[in-house]
Scaffold this motif. Sequence first.
Motif, short mmCIF file in Angstrom:
data_model
loop_
_atom_site.label_atom_id
_atom_site.label_comp_id
_atom_site.label_asym_id
_atom_site.label_seq_id
_atom_site.Cartn_x
_atom_site.Cartn_y
_atom_site.Cartn_z
N VAL A 167 10.76 -13.06 -6.45
CA VAL A 167 12.15 -13.51 -6.62
C VAL A 167 12.31 -14.87 -5.96
CG1 VAL A 167 13.03 -11.13 -6.68
CG2 VAL A 167 12.97 -12.36 -4.51
N SER A 168 13.47 -15.45 -6.13
CA SER A 168 13.73 -16.75 -5.51
C SER A 168 14.20 -16.56 -4.07
CB SER A 168 14.82 -17.49 -6.30
OG SER A 168 16.07 -16.82 -6.15
N LYS A 180 16.73 -2.40 -6.52
CA LYS A 180 17.16 -1.58 -5.38
C LYS A 180 16.02 -1.45 -4.37
CE LYS A 180 19.17 2.84 -4.14
NZ LYS A 180 19.65 4.14 -4.58
N ALA A 181 14.81 -1.23 -4.85
CA ALA A 181 13.66 -1.10 -3.96
C ALA A 181 13.37 -2.43 -3.25
CB ALA A 181 12.44 -0.63 -4.73
N LYS A 182 13.53 -3.53 -3.95
CA LYS A 182 13.33 -4.85 -3.32
C LYS A 182 14.37 -5.09 -2.24
CE LYS A 182 11.09 -7.06 -7.24
NZ LYS A 182 11.12 -8.13 -8.25
N GLN A 183 15.60 -4.67 -2.48
CA GLN A 183 16.64 -4.80 -1.46
C GLN A 183 16.29 -3.98 -0.23
OE1 GLN A 183 20.03 -3.60 -3.81
NE2 GLN A 183 20.56 -5.72 -4.30
N GLU A 184 15.74 -2.81 -0.43
CA GLU A 184 15.31 -1.97 0.69
C GLU A 184 14.18 -2.63 1.46
OE1 GLU A 184 14.81 1.24 3.35
OE2 GLU A 184 16.48 0.58 2.13
N VAL A 185 13.24 -3.24 0.76
CA VAL A 185 12.14 -3.97 1.41
C VAL A 185 12.71 -5.07 2.29
CG1 VAL A 185 10.21 -5.55 1.00
CG2 VAL A 185 10.35 -3.40 -0.26
N ARG A 234 0.84 -1.21 0.00
CA ARG A 234 0.00 0.00 0.00
C ARG A 234 0.87 1.25 0.00
NH1 ARG A 234 -2.96 -3.15 3.47
NH2 ARG A 234 -2.15 -2.10 5.31
N ARG A 235 1.94 1.26 0.82
CA ARG A 235 2.82 2.43 0.88
C ARG A 235 3.54 2.66 -0.45
NH1 ARG A 235 3.84 1.04 6.26
NH2 ARG A 235 5.60 -0.24 5.69
N LYS A 236 3.95 1.57 -1.09
CA LYS A 236 4.68 1.70 -2.36
C LYS A 236 3.73 2.01 -3.51
CE LYS A 236 8.78 0.51 -0.79
NZ LYS A 236 9.92 1.40 -0.77
N GLY A 237 2.44 1.69 -3.34
CA GLY A 237 1.47 1.97 -4.39
C GLY A 237 1.49 0.98 -5.53
N MET A 238 2.12 -0.17 -5.31
CA MET A 238 2.19 -1.19 -6.36
C MET A 238 2.58 -2.52 -5.73
SD MET A 238 5.88 -0.50 -8.23
CE MET A 238 5.53 1.17 -8.67
N PRO A 239 2.34 -3.61 -6.44
CA PRO A 239 2.79 -4.91 -5.92
C PRO A 239 4.31 -4.89 -5.70
CG PRO A 239 1.30 -5.23 -7.78
CD PRO A 239 1.63 -3.75 -7.71
N LEU A 240 4.76 -5.52 -4.64
CA LEU A 240 6.19 -5.54 -4.35
C LEU A 240 6.98 -6.22 -5.47
CD1 LEU A 240 6.13 -6.38 -0.53
CD2 LEU A 240 6.34 -4.14 -1.64
N ALA A 241 6.36 -7.16 -6.16
CA ALA A 241 7.03 -7.85 -7.26
C ALA A 241 7.34 -6.90 -8.42
CB ALA A 241 6.16 -9.01 -7.76
#
Length: 122
Positions: free
Chosen positions: A107-108, A77-82, A65-72
């Motif tokens: 991701v795997s 870089k954003a996934k690493q931050e998550v 919800r905060r990112k405004g999109m599916p985490l996938a």
Amino acid sequence: MTGAGDESFIAAVKPLVDAMGGDLLPPDEAGPDDVVLTWEGADVVAVRLPQLADSLDHILAAMERRKGMPLADLDRKAKQEVVRVLEARGAFSVRHGVETVAGALGVSRFTVYNYLNREKQG
């Protein structure tokens, strides 16, 4: 829940309980694992905390919800931050936490472990 004077107390704690993924219920319905909150000498509300696995799902949904999109759909870089944020919140101490996060990020498990190791080395 109790009288009208307690409504402001309940309103004050509700955002915290919602953020944790918990539920508010009347204190007389509290079970042994629930937390009863007392205000000015009276039991006002009980908090039913979520199971750890449910908390992780709740945290992931809130992050989406905060990112405004599916985490996938995030870039690497954003996934690493998550992953960094989730590690700080203890997400990987939950059984199947890595698998759950990997699925949410698209991701795997190996990639999640790489992100975690990168954080520890940096």
